[in-house]
Design a protein around this motif. Structure first.
Motif, mmCIF file in Angstrom:
data_model
loop_
_atom_site.group_PDB
_atom_site.id
_atom_site.type_symbol
_atom_site.label_atom_id
_atom_site.label_comp_id
_atom_site.label_asym_id
_atom_site.label_seq_id
_atom_site.Cartn_x
_atom_site.Cartn_y
_atom_site.Cartn_z
ATOM 1 N N LEU A 77 5.727 -1.092 10.511
ATOM 2 C CA LEU A 77 5.485 -0.023 9.555
ATOM 3 C C LEU A 77 4.036 0.004 9.130
ATOM 4 C CD1 LEU A 77 8.682 -0.317 7.316
ATOM 5 C CD2 LEU A 77 8.263 1.256 9.227
ATOM 6 N N HIS A 78 3.526 1.229 8.835
ATOM 7 C CA HIS A 78 2.169 1.369 8.324
ATOM 8 C C HIS A 78 2.200 1.114 6.831
ATOM 9 C CE1 HIS A 78 -1.877 2.859 7.708
ATOM 10 N NE2 HIS A 78 -1.413 3.736 6.794
ATOM 11 N N MET A 79 1.414 0.156 6.364
ATOM 12 C CA MET A 79 1.376 -0.184 4.948
ATOM 13 C C MET A 79 0.593 0.877 4.199
ATOM 14 S SD MET A 79 0.999 -4.306 5.120
ATOM 15 C CE MET A 79 2.213 -5.251 6.023
ATOM 16 N N GLY A 80 0.950 1.112 2.976
ATOM 17 C CA GLY A 80 0.447 2.206 2.164
ATOM 18 C C GLY A 80 -1.053 2.333 2.186
ATOM 19 N N ASP A 84 -3.346 3.265 -3.427
ATOM 20 C CA ASP A 84 -1.988 3.643 -3.841
ATOM 21 C C ASP A 84 -1.654 2.938 -5.139
ATOM 22 O OD1 ASP A 84 0.602 4.332 -4.125
ATOM 23 O OD2 ASP A 84 1.231 3.766 -2.087
ATOM 24 N N VAL A 87 1.292 -0.088 -5.795
ATOM 25 C CA VAL A 87 1.193 -1.486 -5.382
ATOM 26 C C VAL A 87 0.310 -2.204 -6.357
ATOM 27 C CG1 VAL A 87 1.577 -0.952 -2.963
ATOM 28 C CG2 VAL A 87 -0.750 -1.011 -3.839
ATOM 29 N N SER A 91 -2.112 -6.601 -3.630
ATOM 30 C CA SER A 91 -1.665 -6.077 -2.334
ATOM 31 C C SER A 91 -2.501 -4.912 -1.849
ATOM 32 C CB SER A 91 -0.188 -5.647 -2.431
ATOM 33 O OG SER A 91 -0.060 -4.587 -3.345
ATOM 34 N N PRO A 95 -1.903 -2.411 2.729
ATOM 35 C CA PRO A 95 -1.157 -1.219 2.327
ATOM 36 C C PRO A 95 0.285 -1.263 2.828
ATOM 37 C CG PRO A 95 -3.279 -0.638 3.277
ATOM 38 C CD PRO A 95 -3.084 -2.091 3.551
ATOM 39 N N GLY A 96 1.257 -0.947 1.952
ATOM 40 C CA GLY A 96 2.664 -0.906 2.315
ATOM 41 C C GLY A 96 3.391 -2.220 2.174
ATOM 42 N N ALA A 99 6.158 -2.228 -0.580
ATOM 43 C CA ALA A 99 7.340 -1.441 -0.206
ATOM 44 C C ALA A 99 8.230 -2.218 0.759
ATOM 45 C CB ALA A 99 6.896 -0.111 0.409
ATOM 46 N N ILE A 100 7.608 -2.907 1.687
ATOM 47 C CA ILE A 100 8.396 -3.704 2.650
ATOM 48 C C ILE A 100 9.147 -4.812 1.928
ATOM 49 C CG2 ILE A 100 8.225 -5.270 4.618
ATOM 50 C CD1 ILE A 100 5.859 -3.589 5.579
#
Length: 471
Positions: A77-80, A84, A87, A91, A95-96, A99-100
């Motif tokens: 997955l592409h991290m945010g 953003d 987060v 973090s 990015p992301g 969420a993971i």
């Protein structure tokens, strides 16, 4: 006789009463132990049911699955995007990541986790099922060192690593796995706390242990009281048995003594009555014979009294260094004439190591031991037929022990006398008092030794074993 019968019956009743009391006490003790055992079984069953093994295995499996899910999510997955606001500041570099973590760990109650970077430490953390107030975003500082160590091991081995920190009430399961996300060197990690003994188990467990401890203490107190009562009853029974044995021994001695006194008195009375009833022509000769008989029986009574006094008075042993070979030769010489008249040969048998000048010195009272040999030799001469032989011997029985013996090849000791051979008035010889061997036993025991009737193919062999100081 009636007294001994009554005393024996009383002792028997007391013994039966004590046995019944002991049987009841043992039954109570057994029931107490059975109750304790049942409690222990119930406790063990409870502990087995609450065993930590299955819980830890399940938690370890969940941690491994979650760690693998974090690694897969981070790789695919592409991290945010940067900046953003959803987060945490830690973090922003990945990015992301938040969420993971929330997505993977939200279905794992009690599990927390994050990402660890070699040059930056913990760069993302989440605990979605935290049951406290607010949202927990800070990794546990108390477990941070173990988290770092587990993550480093995962990166070094390039594989999944799980670790468990055991505890009494709680264990902590760590897991870490490497993530392929160039240019970053990352590892995903999870942490799960496993409650080994829950609060609803601790209270019953404490209660059970308290009850068990009380039962053990009460059982110990009851056992102590029973043992004290047993000791008291046993002491009373032993005193009664000792009294009964003394009465029985006194009865046997009285009966033997009466028999030994009655025979000489009867002989003297018969001789005197015959002399008085004789005619004038033979009266003088009868009176002379009666006087000789009275004198002979008087000497017999004096010997009996002397033997009784020797048995009843404590023996005083005056140990001296004695030439053993010369001592045995002297005993042979004392009885040589009597043996010659009886046609019996006296011989000496001494081991060669005792005939040397340096080894032939023994340590005992020569006067008392001479009395013992006198009785043994007189007894052997009385039971040995003409042409027979009597042997006086000595050897080392064992280190620090000296064995002396008198053996003959006569008729031997009757079977019915072997168990009571050294008891007073135990005799199978007509005219014997039965005190000689009893006196021998007293003399040997006064020296700290023991006397026994040894097994032989023919005749009798009396062995006396004494302590022999080695220095």
């Amino acid at each position: 006789m009636l007294r001994r019968f009554v005393s024996a019956n009383c002792t028997r009743r007391t013994t039966l009463t004590l046995q019944d009391s002991i049987r009841k006490d043992l039954l109570v003790l057994w029931l107490s132990i059975a109750a304790v055992a049942m409690v222990l079984v119930a406790l063990l069953i409870l502990l087995v049911q609450q065993s930590a093994g299955p819980q830890l295995a399940r938690a370890r499996g969940q941690a491994s699955v979650s760690c693998e899910a974090l690694r897969a999510g981070a790789a695919r997955l592409h991290m945010g995007a940067p900046g953003d606001s959803s987060v945490s500041p830690s973090s922003q570099k990945l990015p992301g990541a938040q969420a993971i973590l929330d997505l993977v760990l939200r279905d794992r109650p009690g599990m927390e986790g994050g990402f660890w970077q070699t040059d930056a430490g913990v760069v993302a953390y989440a605990f979605p099922t935290y049951d406290g107030t607010g949202i927990k975003r800070d990794p546990p500082s108390a477990e941070l060192e173990r988290i770092v160590a587990t993550a480093q091991r995962a990166l070094q081995t390039n594989g999944l690593v799980t670790d468990i920190r055991p505890g009494l009430r709680e264990a902590v399961v760590f897991s870490a796995c490497p993530i392929d996300s160039p240019p970053h060197v990352l590892a995903a990690w999870t942490l799960t706390r496993v409650t080994l003994i829950s609060a609803d188990v601790v209270n019953p467990l404490i209660l059970t242990l308290s009850l068990l401890l009380c039962m053990v203490v009460l059982s110990g107190v009851c056992l102590g009281r029973m043992l004290a009562r047993w000791r008291q009853q046993s002491a009373q029974l032993q005193a009664q048995l000792a009294q009964a044995e003394r009465l029985a021994a006194l009865g046997r001695m009285s009966a033997g003594l009466a028999h030994e006194i009655r025979n000489p008195l009867g002989t003297m009375r018969m001789k005197v009555e015959n002399a008085m009833a004789a005619g004038a022509d033979v009266r003088e000769a009868r009176i002379a014979g009666a006087m000789e008989s009275v004198l002979s029986q008087t000497q017999r009574l004096e010997s009996l009294v002397s033997s009784l006094l020797a048995l009843t008075q404590p023996l005083r042993v005056d140990r001296q260094s004695v030439d053993l070979v010369a001592f045995l030769d002297e005993q042979i010489q004392v009885h040589a004439i009597a043996a010659q008249r009886a046609g019996v040969r006296l011989a000496r048998s001494v081991d060669s190591d005792l005939t040397e000048a340096a080894s032939s010195s023994a340590w005992f009272d020569p006067t008392q031991l001479a009395r013992a040999f006198d009785n043994l030799l007189l007894n052997a001469l009385a039971h040995t037929r003409e042409g027979g032989s009597i042997e006086l011997g000595a050897r080392r029985a064992s280190p620090g022990r000296l064995l002396l013996w008198v053996a003959d090849d006569g008729a031997g000791v009757p079977v019915e006398l072997r168990d009571t051979l050294f008891e007073p008035f135990a005799t199978g010889r007509s005219g014997g008092s039965g005190l000689g061997l009893a006196l021998v036993r007293e003399i040997v025991q006064a020296h700290g030794g023991r006397v026994t009737l040894a097994e032989t193919a023919q005749g009798a062999r009396i062995e006396m074993e004494f302590p022999w100081p080695t220095s």
